[in-house]
Structures are given as structure tokens and as C-alpha cells.
Design an enzyme around this catalytic site. Structure first.
Site, PDB file in Angstrom:
ATOM      1  N   HIS A   1       0.791  -1.239   0.000  1.00  0.00           N
ATOM      2  CA  HIS A   1       0.000   0.000   0.000  1.00  0.00           C
ATOM      3  C   HIS A   1       0.820   1.284   0.000  1.00  0.00           C
ATOM      4  O   HIS A   1       0.260   2.367   0.012  1.00  0.00           O
ATOM      5  CB  HIS A   1      -0.965  -0.018   1.195  1.00  0.00           C
ATOM      6  CG  HIS A   1      -1.749  -1.283   1.266  1.00  0.00           C
ATOM      7  ND1 HIS A   1      -1.318  -2.384   1.957  1.00  0.00           N
ATOM      8  CD2 HIS A   1      -2.904  -1.643   0.663  1.00  0.00           C
ATOM      9  CE1 HIS A   1      -2.188  -3.371   1.802  1.00  0.00           C
ATOM     10  NE2 HIS A   1      -3.153  -2.950   1.019  1.00  0.00           N
TER      11      HIS A   1
ATOM     12  N   GLY B   1      -6.801  11.567   8.860  1.00  0.00           N
ATOM     13  CA  GLY B   1      -7.541  10.516   8.157  1.00  0.00           C
ATOM     14  C   GLY B   1      -7.584  10.771   6.656  1.00  0.00           C
ATOM     15  O   GLY B   1      -7.392   9.872   5.837  1.00  0.00           O
TER      16      GLY B   1
ATOM     17  N   ARG C   1      -6.142  16.242   3.517  1.00  0.00           N
ATOM     18  CA  ARG C   1      -5.684  17.024   4.663  1.00  0.00           C
ATOM     19  C   ARG C   1      -4.171  16.864   4.828  1.00  0.00           C
ATOM     20  O   ARG C   1      -3.477  17.782   5.238  1.00  0.00           O
ATOM     21  CB  ARG C   1      -6.438  16.651   5.937  1.00  0.00           C
ATOM     22  CG  ARG C   1      -6.339  17.753   6.961  1.00  0.00           C
ATOM     23  CD  ARG C   1      -7.261  17.581   8.141  1.00  0.00           C
ATOM     24  NE  ARG C   1      -8.659  17.691   7.779  1.00  0.00           N
ATOM     25  CZ  ARG C   1      -9.637  17.022   8.364  1.00  0.00           C
ATOM     26  NH1 ARG C   1      -9.384  16.188   9.344  1.00  0.00           N
ATOM     27  NH2 ARG C   1     -10.872  17.188   7.980  1.00  0.00           N
TER      28      ARG C   1
ATOM     29  N   ARG D   1      -3.343   4.447  -4.282  1.00  0.00           N
ATOM     30  CA  ARG D   1      -4.744   4.662  -3.856  1.00  0.00           C
ATOM     31  C   ARG D   1      -5.030   6.109  -3.453  1.00  0.00           C
ATOM     32  O   ARG D   1      -5.925   6.367  -2.635  1.00  0.00           O
ATOM     33  CB  ARG D   1      -5.112   3.747  -2.683  1.00  0.00           C
ATOM     34  CG  ARG D   1      -5.251   2.300  -3.082  1.00  0.00           C
ATOM     35  CD  ARG D   1      -5.593   1.424  -1.906  1.00  0.00           C
ATOM     36  NE  ARG D   1      -5.566   0.041  -2.348  1.00  0.00           N
ATOM     37  CZ  ARG D   1      -6.629  -0.763  -2.350  1.00  0.00           C
ATOM     38  NH1 ARG D   1      -7.772  -0.340  -1.904  1.00  0.00           N
ATOM     39  NH2 ARG D   1      -6.519  -1.991  -2.778  1.00  0.00           N
TER      40      ARG D   1
ATOM     41  N   ARG E   1      -1.488  10.571  15.197  1.00  0.00           N
ATOM     42  CA  ARG E   1      -2.731  10.765  14.459  1.00  0.00           C
ATOM     43  C   ARG E   1      -3.315  12.127  14.817  1.00  0.00           C
ATOM     44  O   ARG E   1      -3.312  12.518  15.997  1.00  0.00           O
ATOM     45  CB  ARG E   1      -3.704   9.641  14.819  1.00  0.00           C
ATOM     46  CG  ARG E   1      -5.122   9.903  14.421  1.00  0.00           C
ATOM     47  CD  ARG E   1      -6.007   8.674  14.561  1.00  0.00           C
ATOM     48  NE  ARG E   1      -7.381   9.040  14.838  1.00  0.00           N
ATOM     49  CZ  ARG E   1      -8.227   9.616  13.968  1.00  0.00           C
ATOM     50  NH1 ARG E   1      -7.826   9.899  12.746  1.00  0.00           N
ATOM     51  NH2 ARG E   1      -9.462   9.923  14.317  1.00  0.00           N
TER      52      ARG E   1
ATOM     53  N   GLY F   1      -6.917  13.743  14.192  1.00  0.00           N
ATOM     54  CA  GLY F   1      -8.212  13.396  13.607  1.00  0.00           C
ATOM     55  C   GLY F   1      -9.355  14.204  14.173  1.00  0.00           C
ATOM     56  O   GLY F   1      -9.164  15.120  14.976  1.00  0.00           O
ATOM     57  N   SER F   2     -10.553  13.825  13.745  1.00  0.00           N
ATOM     58  CA  SER F   2     -11.742  14.475  14.284  1.00  0.00           C
ATOM     59  C   SER F   2     -12.494  13.469  15.149  1.00  0.00           C
ATOM     60  O   SER F   2     -12.270  12.259  15.053  1.00  0.00           O
ATOM     61  CB  SER F   2     -12.630  14.988  13.155  1.00  0.00           C
ATOM     62  OG  SER F   2     -13.052  13.908  12.361  1.00  0.00           O
TER      63      SER F   2
ATOM     64  N   GLU G   1     -14.148   8.260  17.841  1.00  0.00           N
ATOM     65  CA  GLU G   1     -13.499   8.305  16.531  1.00  0.00           C
ATOM     66  C   GLU G   1     -13.358   6.866  16.071  1.00  0.00           C
ATOM     67  O   GLU G   1     -14.018   5.986  16.638  1.00  0.00           O
ATOM     68  CB  GLU G   1     -12.165   9.076  16.600  1.00  0.00           C
ATOM     69  CG  GLU G   1     -11.220   8.650  17.708  1.00  0.00           C
ATOM     70  CD  GLU G   1     -10.302   7.517  17.308  1.00  0.00           C
ATOM     71  OE1 GLU G   1     -10.614   6.362  17.680  1.00  0.00           O
ATOM     72  OE2 GLU G   1      -9.254   7.783  16.689  1.00  0.00           O
ATOM     73  N   MET G   2     -12.534   6.587  15.062  1.00  0.00           N
ATOM     74  CA  MET G   2     -12.564   5.230  14.517  1.00  0.00           C
ATOM     75  C   MET G   2     -11.190   4.624  14.233  1.00  0.00           C
ATOM     76  O   MET G   2     -11.102   3.650  13.479  1.00  0.00           O
ATOM     77  CB  MET G   2     -13.421   5.220  13.235  1.00  0.00           C
ATOM     78  CG  MET G   2     -14.816   5.779  13.462  1.00  0.00           C
ATOM     79  SD  MET G   2     -15.886   5.687  12.027  1.00  0.00           S
ATOM     80  CE  MET G   2     -16.287   3.946  12.014  1.00  0.00           C
ATOM     81  N   GLU G   3     -10.121   5.163  14.810  1.00  0.00           N
ATOM     82  CA  GLU G   3      -8.789   4.698  14.420  1.00  0.00           C
ATOM     83  C   GLU G   3      -7.783   4.433  15.542  1.00  0.00           C
ATOM     84  O   GLU G   3      -6.903   3.568  15.385  1.00  0.00           O
ATOM     85  CB  GLU G   3      -8.143   5.724  13.458  1.00  0.00           C
ATOM     86  CG  GLU G   3      -8.783   5.842  12.089  1.00  0.00           C
ATOM     87  CD  GLU G   3     -10.025   6.731  12.078  1.00  0.00           C
ATOM     88  OE1 GLU G   3     -10.236   7.475  13.054  1.00  0.00           O
ATOM     89  OE2 GLU G   3     -10.789   6.667  11.103  1.00  0.00           O
TER      90      GLU G   3
ATOM     91  N   SER H   1     -15.461  17.592  16.051  1.00  0.00           N
ATOM     92  CA  SER H   1     -16.086  18.065  14.810  1.00  0.00           C
ATOM     93  C   SER H   1     -17.606  18.038  14.888  1.00  0.00           C
ATOM     94  O   SER H   1     -18.289  18.646  14.072  1.00  0.00           O
ATOM     95  CB  SER H   1     -15.648  17.197  13.632  1.00  0.00           C
ATOM     96  OG  SER H   1     -16.094  15.864  13.816  1.00  0.00           O
ATOM     97  N   ASP H   2     -18.132  17.280  15.854  1.00  0.00           N
ATOM     98  CA  ASP H   2     -19.585  17.202  15.999  1.00  0.00           C
ATOM     99  C   ASP H   2     -19.905  16.699  17.402  1.00  0.00           C
ATOM    100  O   ASP H   2     -19.024  16.215  18.103  1.00  0.00           O
ATOM    101  CB  ASP H   2     -20.208  16.286  14.932  1.00  0.00           C
ATOM    102  CG  ASP H   2     -19.583  14.906  14.910  1.00  0.00           C
ATOM    103  OD1 ASP H   2     -18.592  14.720  14.177  1.00  0.00           O
ATOM    104  OD2 ASP H   2     -20.048  14.026  15.654  1.00  0.00           O
TER     105      ASP H   2
ATOM    106  N   ARG I   1     -13.792  22.567   8.920  1.00  0.00           N
ATOM    107  CA  ARG I   1     -12.815  21.624   9.476  1.00  0.00           C
ATOM    108  C   ARG I   1     -11.440  21.869   8.861  1.00  0.00           C
ATOM    109  O   ARG I   1     -10.437  21.885   9.564  1.00  0.00           O
ATOM    110  CB  ARG I   1     -13.258  20.175   9.224  1.00  0.00           C
ATOM    111  CG  ARG I   1     -14.424  19.776  10.085  1.00  0.00           C
ATOM    112  CD  ARG I   1     -14.515  18.274  10.188  1.00  0.00           C
ATOM    113  NE  ARG I   1     -14.940  17.631   8.952  1.00  0.00           N
ATOM    114  CZ  ARG I   1     -16.197  17.523   8.577  1.00  0.00           C
ATOM    115  NH1 ARG I   1     -17.165  18.014   9.320  1.00  0.00           N
ATOM    116  NH2 ARG I   1     -16.510  16.910   7.456  1.00  0.00           N
TER     117      ARG I   1
HETATM  118  N1  HPA Z   1     -18.487   8.919  15.019  1.00  0.00           N
HETATM  119  C1  HPA Z   1     -17.369   8.283  14.683  1.00  0.00           C
HETATM  120  N2  HPA Z   1     -16.290   8.892  14.279  1.00  0.00           N
HETATM  121  C2  HPA Z   1     -16.300  10.235  14.221  1.00  0.00           C
HETATM  122  C3  HPA Z   1     -17.432  10.964  14.561  1.00  0.00           C
HETATM  123  C4  HPA Z   1     -18.571  10.268  14.990  1.00  0.00           C
HETATM  124  O1  HPA Z   1     -19.619  10.865  15.313  1.00  0.00           O
HETATM  125  N3  HPA Z   1     -17.143  12.278  14.374  1.00  0.00           N
HETATM  126  C5  HPA Z   1     -15.875  12.341  13.947  1.00  0.00           C
HETATM  127  N4  HPA Z   1     -15.356  11.110  13.857  1.00  0.00           N
END
Ligand code: HPA
Length: 238
Positions: free
Chosen positions: A7, A24, A28, A47, A91, A93-94, A184-186, A208-209, A222
Site C-alpha cells: 500500500h 484521516g 488534509r 490509492r 494521528r 483526527g476528528s 473516533e474510529m482509528e 467536529s460534531d 474543518r
Molecule cells: N463517530 C465516529 N467517528 C467520528 C465521529 C462520529 O460521530 N465524528 C468524527 N469522527
């Protein structure tokens, strides 16, 4: 010329610096490279997962996208640690807030990642559902934030495998049961790879939210406002 990994395709492994900042979004990564680095050179575009190396205040530093989710950051961070002699990945991230004590644009230094993911168990037999980042990197990030006079919050976050849950309200249980302030997811996969390869990882997040108040930021906002955490990461890099 070196053999590429599946990769990442670089011509010379010295092209990648010892410290990699990982947002991510690959765009960015491009933004950070063009805005903050001197003489940025693109080292990867497989990719479209752009990776650049340049200098910041005289220090060589790389910045590369991780993609979204643990599967994606799991692949890129492992290749960087294992095959390209990368020592540190930070990392940037948001995240979504799980508590009304967090506001949009707050910056969080992750001190523990909780996850229901099987990533760490599958990857290395690691059994716990909580993984810590590198304390050494966290200490450097705290110092950098202090020097830049940027306020950071510290805490445990939830690394989720799922963005769109049918039962949206589940976040309240995760907040209460595991003490996670945001999602977040990482991070969990990044920290697992650092642990199993004997390298260092850390994570800065910008809110971010909010899952509580349903406030959100636009992608343009963002792009413009996430620079605080980037400056902290760049400032601490060795
Ligand atoms: N969920 C998962 N990951 C995220 C979110 C969320 O609401 N906002 C930013 N990353």
C-alpha cells in the site's frame, strides 16, 4: 530502489521521516504539507493515500493520510512501523463528543482508547479492550501545547468500528460504562500496532460534531480550523 509494500510505494526508504503525522483524509495530508512544511516532496500516491516529507523549523517530518477506520489505519501504520523504519506516528483526527462538557473545536489528547473491536486480539493476541498511547509522546505533546498556549483536554475515547448505528443512543451507555468522552474510529488499531511493533503512537483529536447537542462543522470549517492540533503535532516532532 526498494521493494514497495502493498500500500506504500517509495523509491528510497529514507524518504519517510522517523515521525509521521497522520490525518484521516489524504487531502488534509496535502494541506498540512503545503501549508506547514518547507520543500514538501510527495512519497506516496498509491490509492491516492498521499504522503509527503518536508521540514518544519529545520526538522524532517512526514505527513500521510490513514483513511477511515481501524482496518485502514491498521494497514498504513503497520507498513510504516515495520517496513519503513518509522518510530512515531501522531494521528490528528476528528471526533464526535459524547458529553456536553466538550465544545466544537476543542482539542483532545487521547490518554486511552477503548474499543469493542477485535483488531488487537486478531493482530497480536492483545486481550484488553483498552490500549494506551506512548506516554513519552503524550508528554511531548503536552509540552508543545503549553508552549503554543493551546488548551487541550485529556481523556479516554471510544474507537468505534461503526459510524452509522441503528441504535444511536448506545453512545450514552459507552460514555457511562467506559468513561469515553468522544468517539473516533482509528486510535485503538494505531496504538495496537505501535505496541506490537515496539514503536510509539499518540493521537490528537478535534471535536467536529456532538452526539449530545447534534452540532456539527462543515468540511470547509474543518479544513480551516483544525490547524491547532496540527501545530501541536508539528511543534513536538523531533
Ligand atoms: N463517530 C465516529 N467517528 C467520528 C465521529 C462520529 O460521530 N465524528 C468524527 N469522527
Amino acid at each position: 530502489m526498494m521493494i514497495p509494500t502493498p500500500h506504500i510505494e517509495v523509491k528510497d526508504k529514507n524518504t519517510i521521516a522517523k515521525t509521521v503525522i497522520m490525518p484521516g483524509d489524504p487531502l488534509r495530508a496535502k494541506f498540512i504539507a503545503e501549508k506547514f512544511l518547507e520543500n514538501p516532496v510527495l512519497f506516496n500516491s498509491v490509492r491516492n493515500m498521499y504522503g509527503y516529507t518536508g521540514t518544519y523549523k529545520g526538522k524532517r517530518i512526514s505527513v500521510m493520510g490513514s483513511g477511515m477506520g481501524m482496518a485502514s489505519i491498521g494497514i498504513y501504520s503497520y507498513e510504516l512501523f515495520k517496513f519503513y523504519d518509522v518510530e512515531n506516528i501522531i494521528r490528528v483526527g476528528s471526533c464526535g463528543a459524547y458529553t456536553d462538557e466538550l465544545n466544537l473545536y476543542d482539542v483532545i489528547l487521547v490518554d486511552e482508547a477503548y474499543s469493542e473491536s477485535t483488531f488487537a486480539k486478531c493482530q497480536s493476541g492483545y486481550e484488553s479492550d483498552i490500549i494506551e498511547p506512548s506516554e513519552k509522546l503524550n508528554e511531548q505533546l503536552r509540552t508543545a501545547a503549553k508552549n503554543l498556549k493551546i488548551e487541550i483536554k485529556e481523556g479516554r475515547i471510544h474507537s468505534s468500528d461503526v459510524f452509522y448505528r441503528e441504535n444511536f443512543e448506545v453512545f450514552k451507555e459507552i460514555n457511562k460504562k467506559y468513561g469515553c468522552m468522544a468517539v473516533e474510529m482509528e486510535s485503538f488499531a494505531l496504538f495496537a500496532n505501535a505496541k506490537s511493533t515496539g514503536k510509539n503512537a499518540a493521537c490528537l483529536l478535534t471535536v467536529s460534531d456532538s452526539l449530545v447537542t447534534h452540532e456539527a462543522t462543515s468540511s470547509e470549517e474543518r479544513q480551516l480550523s483544525f490547524t491547532k492540533m496540527m501545530e501541536i503535532a508539528l511543534e513536538m516532532a523531533e
